[in-house]
Scaffold this active site. Structure first.
Site, PDB file in Angstrom:
ATOM      1  N   HIS A   9    -124.325  18.891 -72.999  1.00 40.41           N
ATOM      2  CA  HIS A   9    -122.912  19.268 -73.089  1.00 40.41           C
ATOM      3  C   HIS A   9    -122.321  18.603 -74.314  1.00 40.41           C
ATOM      4  CE1 HIS A   9    -121.413  15.362 -71.427  1.00 40.41           C
ATOM      5  NE2 HIS A   9    -122.516  15.413 -70.719  1.00 40.41           N
ATOM      6  N   ASN A 312    -113.570   5.310 -69.976  1.00 41.29           N
ATOM      7  CA  ASN A 312    -112.710   4.834 -68.890  1.00 41.29           C
ATOM      8  C   ASN A 312    -111.788   3.762 -69.466  1.00 41.29           C
ATOM      9  OD1 ASN A 312    -111.712   3.401 -66.487  1.00 41.29           O
ATOM     10  ND2 ASN A 312    -113.176   4.678 -65.378  1.00 41.29           N
ATOM     11  N   ARG A 523    -101.747   4.655 -71.465  1.00 40.50           N
ATOM     12  CA  ARG A 523    -102.959   4.729 -72.291  1.00 40.50           C
ATOM     13  C   ARG A 523    -102.504   4.818 -73.742  1.00 40.50           C
ATOM     14  NH1 ARG A 523    -106.294   9.964 -71.309  1.00 40.50           N
ATOM     15  NH2 ARG A 523    -104.712  10.780 -72.704  1.00 40.50           N
ATOM     16  N   ASN A 553     -97.784  11.909 -76.594  1.00 41.29           N
ATOM     17  CA  ASN A 553     -98.845  12.613 -77.313  1.00 41.29           C
ATOM     18  C   ASN A 553     -99.876  13.129 -76.324  1.00 41.29           C
ATOM     19  OD1 ASN A 553    -100.898  13.515 -78.965  1.00 41.29           O
ATOM     20  ND2 ASN A 553    -101.504  11.473 -79.675  1.00 41.29           N
ATOM     21  N   THR A 554    -100.089  14.448 -76.340  1.00 39.78           N
ATOM     22  CA  THR A 554    -101.182  15.043 -75.571  1.00 39.78           C
ATOM     23  C   THR A 554    -101.908  16.037 -76.467  1.00 39.78           C
ATOM     24  OG1 THR A 554    -101.776  16.119 -73.473  1.00 39.78           O
ATOM     25  CG2 THR A 554     -99.806  16.938 -74.591  1.00 39.78           C
TER      26      THR A 554
END
Length: 610
Positions: A9, A312, A523, A553-554
């Site tokens: 992947h 993570n 985050r 921010n995304t």
């Protein structure tokens, strides 16, 4: 030096010129197929273009793992578990016998076609080991002259956890934990059990964890994982089905947690939240114990991380705060895509024996390693889409955008080179005002079309990070979680404090509600003028108008869609969603000025839900 990862992947390619990282990209960005595992023909073509080279001018091509060793693991696993797993074995063998055992030949044929060359004229093709590629991607671009390296993922050929020491160009393996005992696959088993998709939904499990209570920690430690004080572990495989089966967990696992796995897209219950909180806590404990052991064994003061578990960011935040290392550095493309970069770096430093000089900050160039588009290309794409736009010079553009975001407008921000890795870092981002109480729900439900519980990250001026968060360190790749400063928090009343689960979602917890998660964490992406001057300038303009040096921010995409790559991708996503503003380079587009698109919801079926 060209590195390739493919066929599992997140296929990708990366290229070095004289040891410098010149380009890197995932195939999904070009093919528009999320986590595309196919041969990365588009990514390779881009990398060659970025380097100004043809395939015939490449010294070596390095593949990121060794398929023969994977096949050995597959066979040994089926033999050891026989007769169980016969269905899975029958399903897997034809693919291996037809394709995967002959990958070297297949890769050379694909490369020959791409380069319009004869097979015999291709550059030498080498194969690294999977965790060796991860370790190389973690250490060689890091800012450290020497460091310990910890790689954690699902599984490579055999290794699931490996420890290394990097010193100059030397990368020395110390020890590993092998399949089927895997922290990554343990986390993925819970991803599957809570109804999310393995290899893409793990970050949802992490985002869900703060809504729950870790009530299942003892059940996990007493039954599923035998965790030693030094962080090493073994799994009780009688609860899992991934070694030879077609699912991650089995009926014994179901019995332990009181029922079958949650059906995907069905309502999320408190139990799923509590399970998420529990496995997250166990994962953090394993990582912290392993790091302590690695520190004691190596005596190194710095730690580099790669592999899927290194994404993570909650565990990473605890590592940074609680030690024992003075400093940590995480490869921004920590998953399999980053293996392509690691493979290229191995070609340079190990096969070619070229010396390494640590770069202050790091050698990743902010991870802005993908395609970029000049004014002419942008204008051509916008004209082809019959878009209505203005071209503004930087000072006017930044000021105008800051004002629009102050009015709670949501902005698609497409600038410079595309990011390498899973995070949008101000190259292909959707941004907004973090002070807005409605921004989180608007972005989730009306723009991203995704689950309401999922948090958004703050981009913050590096020079002001400690004004907003309990940290004062670089986090340019959005891979560290830290708490919002207590003086910015909003005190909850007695009734609000009693709320549990998803009921916590819409509480205003801080003066920056759009980026404050339910546990008062965030985050964090620190924005540095040296690596992204335009994004830094926008943040400065927003700060000048509002006093706030932070933006939401995304990633610039909808659920199930890869992050946008081209101006055409950006305009399409802009028009399909309820984004208010699009900025592509210096071109400003307002939704109200565009010719409305016919309401056709069928496009949402274009992307498989992640």
């Amino acid at each position: 030096m060209l590195g390739i990862s493919a066929f599992y992947h997140d296929s990708a390619a990366a290229i070095l010129v004289d040891g410098q990282i010149v380009g890197a990209a995932q195939e999904e960005r070009f093919s528009r197929i999320k986590h595309d595992a196919g041969f990365p023909v588009h990514a390779i073509s881009y990398c060659l273009e970025a380097a100004g080279l043809t395939l015939s001018e490449i010294d070596r091509i390095v593949f990121y793992d060794k398929p023969i060793l994977k096949f050995e693991r597959l066979l040994e696993t089926y033999v050891s578990y026989a007769p169980s797993g016969i269905r899975s074995f029958i399903a897997a063998m034809p693919v291996w016998l037809k394709d995967k055992l002959y990958l070297k030949q297949a890769i050379r044929e694909d490369l020959a076609e791409l380069g319009d060359m004869k097979n015999k004229d291709l550059p030498p093709l080498l194969f690294a080991e999977h965790h060796q590629s991860h370790a190389a991607s973690a250490f060689y671009p890091s800012p450290f002259e020497r460091a310990a390296v910890l790689c954690l993922d699902g599984v490579g050929e055999w290794a699931t956890t490996s420890v290394w020491v990097g010193n100059g160009r030397e990368l020395t393996p110390l020890w590993e934990i092998d399949f089927p005992h895997s922290l990554g696959l343990l986390y993925s088993a819970f991803t599957y059990y809570t109804g999310f998709k393995v290899n893409s939904g793990e970050y949802k499990l992490m985002g869900l964890a703060p809504y729950g209570e870790p009530t299942y920690v003892d059940a996990i430690l007493d039954n599923l994982i035998d965790l030693k004080d030094d962080g090493t572990f073994r799994l009780d495989m009688s609860y899992f089905n991934y070694a030879t089966g077609l699912t991650m967990t089995n009926k014994r696992f179901d019995a332990l947690f009181g029922g079958p796995p949650r059906r995907p897209e069905s309502p999320i219950s408190q139990q799923e939240m509590d399970i998420a909180a529990s496995i997250q806590q166990v994962t953090e404990e394993v990582v912290l114990r392993l790091a302590k052991t690695v520190h004691e064994e190596t005596g190194e003061t710095a730690l580099c991380l790669a592999g899927g578990v290194a994404l993570n960011c909650v565990a990473n935040g605890r590592l940074l705060r609680e030690g024992p290392f003075d400093d940590i550095w995480v490869q921004p493309a920590a998953g399999d895509a980053g293996g392509a970069l690691g493979a290229a770096l191995l070609g340079w430093h190990v096969y070619e024996q070229k010396e390494r000089i640590a770069v202050p900050g790091d050698a990743m160039r902010g991870s802005y390693l993908g395609p970029e588009f000049d004014d002419e290309a942008i204008r051509t794409a916008l004209d082809a889409a019959d878009a209505r736009y203005q071209r503004l010079d930087d000072p006017e553009l930044m000021s105008r955008l800051a004002g629009l975001m102050g009015e709670e407008k949501v902005v698609g921000w497409f600038q410079g080179r595309m990011e390498f890795g899973p995070r949008a870092l101000g190259g292909r981002s959707i941004i907004g005002d973090p002070r807005s109480a409605k921004m989180q729900s608007v972005m989730n439900l009306k723009i991203k079309y995704r689950e309401s519980f999922r948090p958004f990250a703050p981009s913050v001026l590096r020079e002001r990070v400690s004004d907003y968060f309990d940290m004062d360190a670089d986090s340019p790749y959005m891979l560290i979680v830290a708490d919002v400063r207590k003086d910015l928090l909003v005190e909850l009343d007695e009734e609000q404090q009693k709320l549990s689960g998803i009921d916590k979602l819409n509480l205003k917890r801080s003066q920056l509600p759009a980026i404050t998660h339910v546990d008062n964490s965030a985050r964090i992406q620190t924005v540095h003028e040296g690596t992204n001057p335009r994004y830094h300038a926008l943040l400065k303009a927003f700060e000048a108008q509002t006093g706030c040096g932070v933006l939401v921010n995304t990633s610039f995409n909808v659920r199930g869609e890869p992050i946008v790559c081209t101006p055409a991708d950006a305009y399409r996503c802009f028009m399909r969603t309820e984004m208010d503003v699009l900025v592509v380079g210096n071109f400003l587009l307002l939704k109200e000025d565009q010719t409305p698109w016919e309401k056709d919801e069928a496009w949402k079926e274009e992307f498989a839900l992640d």
